[in-house]
Design an enzyme around this catalytic site. Structure first.
Site, PDB file in Angstrom:
ATOM      1  N   HIS A   1       4.471   7.447  -8.404  1.00  0.00           N
ATOM      2  CA  HIS A   1       3.350   8.198  -8.255  1.00  0.00           C
ATOM      3  C   HIS A   1       3.031   8.520  -9.888  1.00  0.00           C
ATOM      4  O   HIS A   1       3.967   8.876 -10.490  1.00  0.00           O
ATOM      5  CB  HIS A   1       3.290   9.437  -7.562  1.00  0.00           C
ATOM      6  CG  HIS A   1       3.861   9.002  -5.978  1.00  0.00           C
ATOM      7  ND1 HIS A   1       3.026   8.242  -5.191  1.00  0.00           N
ATOM      8  CD2 HIS A   1       4.850   9.379  -5.275  1.00  0.00           C
ATOM      9  CE1 HIS A   1       3.574   8.255  -3.981  1.00  0.00           C
ATOM     10  NE2 HIS A   1       4.890   8.852  -3.964  1.00  0.00           N
TER      11      HIS A   1
ATOM     12  N   ARG B   1       2.782   0.308  -6.524  1.00  0.00           N
ATOM     13  CA  ARG B   1       4.100  -0.340  -5.602  1.00  0.00           C
ATOM     14  C   ARG B   1       4.748  -1.394  -6.669  1.00  0.00           C
ATOM     15  O   ARG B   1       3.966  -2.289  -7.485  1.00  0.00           O
ATOM     16  CB  ARG B   1       3.549  -0.875  -4.302  1.00  0.00           C
ATOM     17  CG  ARG B   1       3.058   0.083  -3.554  1.00  0.00           C
ATOM     18  CD  ARG B   1       2.358  -0.294  -2.207  1.00  0.00           C
ATOM     19  NE  ARG B   1       1.938   0.698  -1.439  1.00  0.00           N
ATOM     20  CZ  ARG B   1       0.897   1.234  -1.277  1.00  0.00           C
ATOM     21  NH1 ARG B   1       0.064   0.627  -2.410  1.00  0.00           N
ATOM     22  NH2 ARG B   1       0.736   2.246  -0.609  1.00  0.00           N
TER      23      ARG B   1
ATOM     24  N   HIS C   1      10.933   5.170  -6.537  1.00  0.00           N
ATOM     25  CA  HIS C   1      11.667   5.619  -5.292  1.00  0.00           C
ATOM     26  C   HIS C   1      11.273   5.085  -3.933  1.00  0.00           C
ATOM     27  O   HIS C   1      10.179   4.191  -4.090  1.00  0.00           O
ATOM     28  CB  HIS C   1      11.436   7.013  -5.020  1.00  0.00           C
ATOM     29  CG  HIS C   1      10.012   7.436  -4.673  1.00  0.00           C
ATOM     30  ND1 HIS C   1       8.980   7.493  -5.684  1.00  0.00           N
ATOM     31  CD2 HIS C   1       9.371   7.884  -3.537  1.00  0.00           C
ATOM     32  CE1 HIS C   1       7.846   7.998  -5.328  1.00  0.00           C
ATOM     33  NE2 HIS C   1       8.040   8.000  -3.811  1.00  0.00           N
TER      34      HIS C   1
HETATM   35 ZN    ZN Z   1       6.422   8.498  -2.483  1.00  0.00          ZN
END
Ligand code: ZN
Length: 391
Positions: free
Chosen positions: A104, A276, A257
């Site tokens: 993020h 991603r 993560h």
């Molecule tokens: Zn996340």
């Protein structure tokens, strides 16, 4: 008509393919009516899944509209001035298979990205906000969070001993720093199809012969969920951790993560920005992900959060201003003083909220309520675990 002090929330359930078909019905008596996976329950005012409240006259209203009608009353003056909206989003997440390997963005990248998005839609940014996350496990929760120490990463890839990666690994060994890891990561993610297949075949073979004992369960699960995906190399790079129920982790923006399996409560800034790298059929934007990722390694002993007892409540110190997360495990009847807006979620058992004006609200596991800042103080009586999220 007097304004209400407790607003039970009607929440959006997201049916992402990685979701569980049983978890919400088992934990929360939320019926599984259509056989679809139930991945996330969203509690908040984000436009991609805004909760709905009932007004005193019985009509339904999006939570965002209730807040916008009187931001200072609902959010409180401080939060209203600082954020101008509900600054957090609360979710329950039930992962049957792994979620994508993701990052993020920090706020500055999100602001720039969202501006670009409005000029030329790429689908990468949904808002201009950062997305720090706290995840609190309700069942054993498998995840990956942040880069391992560089020497551990190198050791893992030496054990893998894949000819396709040999040169990239030699470069990383010669430069064991953030820039070295960044180049190594890009080289892995950009392996050509034939090289990728060969490296992943070797990974599976080494895993089956017990070369990576600590990460075998993670690799097994990921190979089963995403065969052939380049993200399968990520357990060699990232800390693999299984939270026990009641343990929590904080995830900084910029941290690579992935959540792998289990049910957890997740609190985050009011954002839906995800970049991603793998473990997904969704769009991958590697250059933008790399730009937003911090390539420093993280000490393993800093992964889980250490809660602090504050009177009756356990508080999880969060290094951002967008949200606070506290919870109560002891069955009791206690006063709750609001400093600002709050969302309460009953995680197990049941709770009753009562206000001096005579209003009461009963909630059972899986149910939640929005409590405007103007409510001031109420009494919480509960059996089981309850969490309170405020700003
Ligand atoms: Zn996340």
């Amino acid at each position: 008509m007097n304004p209400r002090v407790f607003y039970p929330l009607h929440n959006t359930i997201k049916h992402y393919p990685w979701g569980s078909k049983q978890a919400f019905s088992t934990l929360f008596a939320i019926s599984d009516t259509d056989g679809q996976p139930q991945a996330e329950i969203w509690m908040g005012a984000h436009p991609s899944g805004c909760s709905v409240v009932e007004q005193p006259n019985g009509t339904q209203l999006p939570l965002s509209e209730l807040i916008n009608q009187e931001p200072e009353t609902t959010l409180g003056l401080r939060v209203s001035q600082q954020f101008g909206e509900l600054p957090f989003l609360l979710k329950v997440l039930a992962a049957q298979s792994a979620l994508s390997l993701q990052v993020h963005p920090e706020k500055t990248y999100a602001e720039q990205g969202f501006l670009r998005e409005q000029q030329m839609a790429s689908g990468d940014y949904h808002d201009g906000n950062h997305k720090p996350e706290l995840v609190y496990a309700l069942t054993p929760f498998m995840a990956m969070n942040g880069f391992r120490p560089y020497d551990d990463i190198i050791h893992h890839f030496e054990l893998l001993d894949a000819p396709e990666i040999k040169h990239a690994l030699a470069d990383f060994k010669a430069q064991r720093d953030e820039s070295g890891l960044q180049h190594f990561f890009i080289a892995l993610m950009q392996l050509e199809t034939a090289q990728r297949s060969a490296a992943l075949a070797r990974l599976e073979e080494k895993n089956n012969t017990g070369v990576f004992p600590q990460i075998t369960p993670y690799l097994k699960k990921l190979i089963q969920d995403y065969p052939g995906d380049i993200g399968l190399l990520s357990p060699l790079l990232l800390h693999c951790i299984t939270l026990d129920p009641g343990e929590a982790m904080f995830l900084w923006p910029g941290t690579l993560h992935a959540y792998i399996q289990g049910v957890a409560v997740e609190v985050m800034a009011n954002s839906d920005n995800v970049l991603r790298a793998g473990l997904t059929a969704k769009k991958i934007n590697l250059p933008e992900l790399v730009r937003c990722t911090h390539f420093h390694s993280r000490p393993e002993n800093t992964l889980t959060m250490k809660p602090v007892q504050e009177g009756h409540f356990l508080s999880y110190p969060v290094p951002v201003e967008d949200f606070r997360f506290t919870l109560s495990k002891t069955n009791d009847s206690v006063p709750v003083m609001l400093e600002s807006v709050q969302i309460i979620l009953v995680m197990s058992g049941h709770a009753m909220l009562s206000h001096a004006n005579g209003e009461t609200l009963n909630l059972v596991a899986g149910q939640s309520a929005f409590i405007p800042a103007s409510t001031g103080e109420y009494v919480l009586s509960h059996q089981g675990e309850v969490c309170l999220v405020s700003a």
